[in-house]
Write a protein that holds these residues in place. Structure first.
Motif, mmCIF file in Angstrom:
data_model
loop_
_atom_site.group_PDB
_atom_site.id
_atom_site.type_symbol
_atom_site.label_atom_id
_atom_site.label_comp_id
_atom_site.label_asym_id
_atom_site.label_seq_id
_atom_site.Cartn_x
_atom_site.Cartn_y
_atom_site.Cartn_z
ATOM 1 N N UNK A 157 0.834 -1.204 0.000
ATOM 2 C CA UNK A 157 0.000 0.000 0.000
ATOM 3 C C UNK A 157 0.870 1.256 0.000
ATOM 4 N N UNK A 158 1.889 1.254 0.828
ATOM 5 C CA UNK A 158 2.791 2.413 0.872
ATOM 6 C C UNK A 158 3.455 2.618 -0.488
ATOM 7 N N UNK A 159 3.806 1.522 -1.153
ATOM 8 C CA UNK A 159 4.410 1.657 -2.487
ATOM 9 C C UNK A 159 3.403 2.253 -3.469
ATOM 10 N N UNK A 160 2.157 1.794 -3.407
ATOM 11 C CA UNK A 160 1.113 2.361 -4.278
ATOM 12 C C UNK A 160 0.973 3.853 -4.048
ATOM 13 N N UNK A 161 1.111 4.267 -2.801
ATOM 14 C CA UNK A 161 0.927 5.669 -2.430
ATOM 15 C C UNK A 161 2.197 6.496 -2.614
ATOM 16 N N UNK A 162 3.248 5.869 -3.124
ATOM 17 C CA UNK A 162 4.552 6.539 -3.256
ATOM 18 C C UNK A 162 4.998 7.099 -1.905
ATOM 19 N N UNK A 217 -4.558 9.541 3.438
ATOM 20 C CA UNK A 217 -5.243 8.611 2.530
ATOM 21 C C UNK A 217 -4.959 7.164 2.936
ATOM 22 N N UNK A 218 -3.726 6.888 3.301
ATOM 23 C CA UNK A 218 -3.396 5.532 3.761
ATOM 24 C C UNK A 218 -4.304 5.121 4.917
ATOM 25 N N UNK A 219 -4.461 5.996 5.876
ATOM 26 C CA UNK A 219 -5.292 5.644 7.032
ATOM 27 C C UNK A 219 -6.768 5.503 6.647
ATOM 28 N N UNK A 273 -6.149 -1.389 -3.086
ATOM 29 C CA UNK A 273 -5.270 -1.020 -4.197
ATOM 30 C C UNK A 273 -5.950 -0.013 -5.119
ATOM 31 N N UNK A 274 -7.244 -0.183 -5.296
ATOM 32 C CA UNK A 274 -7.989 0.763 -6.144
ATOM 33 C C UNK A 274 -7.950 2.164 -5.538
ATOM 34 N N UNK A 275 -8.225 2.257 -4.249
ATOM 35 C CA UNK A 275 -8.260 3.567 -3.590
ATOM 36 C C UNK A 275 -6.880 4.222 -3.565
ATOM 37 N N UNK A 276 -5.854 3.419 -3.369
ATOM 38 C CA UNK A 276 -4.513 4.002 -3.242
ATOM 39 C C UNK A 276 -4.046 4.643 -4.544
ATOM 40 N N UNK A 277 -4.584 4.204 -5.679
ATOM 41 C CA UNK A 277 -4.134 4.777 -6.950
ATOM 42 C C UNK A 277 -4.542 6.238 -7.115
ATOM 43 N N UNK A 278 -5.444 6.699 -6.254
ATOM 44 C CA UNK A 278 -5.780 8.133 -6.265
ATOM 45 C C UNK A 278 -4.513 8.975 -6.154
ATOM 46 N N UNK A 279 -3.596 8.537 -5.324
ATOM 47 C CA UNK A 279 -2.393 9.342 -5.094
ATOM 48 C C UNK A 279 -1.537 9.419 -6.346
#
Lengths: 199, 199
Positions: free
Chosen positions: A31-36, A183-185, B145-151
């Protein structure tokens, strides 16, 4: 926020009695990777925490003003039957919300933190809402309203991050890290809402 | 994107056969209020759409590069059994994704748009994934994973918005509007994942 976190009623971060999160450390890393979200964000959050530490009440004033002005958000705090906002409930949540700002800046993303995020999600969902504060309020916060608050909590933080003379570049970095962490939270809080195996 | 939207396989925005969204116009207005999304954002999105219209493939290159580099994201495109990414599936989604950029900038938030958001959500959820393209791929995209792509989709758009000489203030406004519109849609896509009455 000079009070020790442990004196805040209903604040359970680090409580070993909290059930562990179902999310594995590896899944959190994904998840952290997805969020950069990376080490630079951790460092920027620590700086942000130092900058806003004495401004928690002012930040909460902004957020509470916004929620109070939107009937679909204030609805979460209304008493069943009377429909009146419950002042003591608003005040109890506010104490924890203030500490949450500092935790968002300073807490390591470890198993205790994950368990606390899971609990925060439950407290918005019908499976756990109202219990912590022993109130007879609306039974559930719809997921869409919970997720949408990411935007408010992101946008309104920027001016506070800029208050202490950080450069525009530093403010940008702190603000981006803050937004990623929020957003992560919010994503983690969605877990109790989602069917088994679909989160 | 010179092709007419209607020539894109599986692109169904405006198709009267789509089931209507369960979200009422009033509920959509609440969400927009939570997101601080207003007329200024609509105007900024229209400007953004004009700026990025000839850069869609470059934007998609950034996003596809990111997804391809993250195994937990590329997993959505892998064939059951072989585990190989399905090139034709990636290409078909890419065409719709490009049009989605333009729609995010230009489409009015009306009933047809809401119905299309609902369908996009279903196509990520196990209730509808793979059907549009007739592929035997991973059965479900996890909500997290879907939500995290917002970032990713927020952060990577900014440089493109700045490419055509808009002032920093204009770029900020377009970027903020873009981010709000993306988060709004990601929230709408979450609906099929959530238990009845909890969205």
């Amino acid at each position: 926020m000079t009070a020790s976190a442990t004196t805040i009623p209903g604040y359970c971060y680090g409580d070993p009695a909290l059930p562990p999160s179902a999310l594995t450390p590896g899944e959190l890393a994904e998840l952290e990777a997805s969020l950069l979200f990376g080490p630079d964000d951790v460092a920027a959050l620590r700086k942000a925490g130092a900058i806003v530490a004495d401004r928690i009440e002012a930040i909460l004033d902004v957020w509470y003003g916004f929620v109070a002005a939107q009937p679909h958000l204030l609805a979460a705090f209304r008493e069943n039957g009377t429909g009146e906002p419950i002042g003591a409930y608003l005040a109890a949540v506010r104490q924890r919300f203030g500490q949450w700002i500092l935790d968002t800046c300073n807490a390591p993303h470890d198993a205790a933190w994950l368990a606390w995020q899971e609990e925060i999600g439950r407290r918005h969902h019908r499976s756990g809402k109202n219990r912590t504060d022993g109130v007879d309020a609306a039974p559930h916060v719809p997921l869409r309203h919970l997720l949408a608050l990411v935007m408010l909590i992101s946008l309104t933080m920027r001016p506070f991050l800029a208050e202490k003379g950080a450069s525009a570049e530093e403010v940008d970095a702190m603000h981006m890290a803050w937004t990623k962490a929020v957003l992560l939270q919010a994503i983690l809080w969605a877990r109790p809402y989602v069917r088994a195996g679909e989160f």
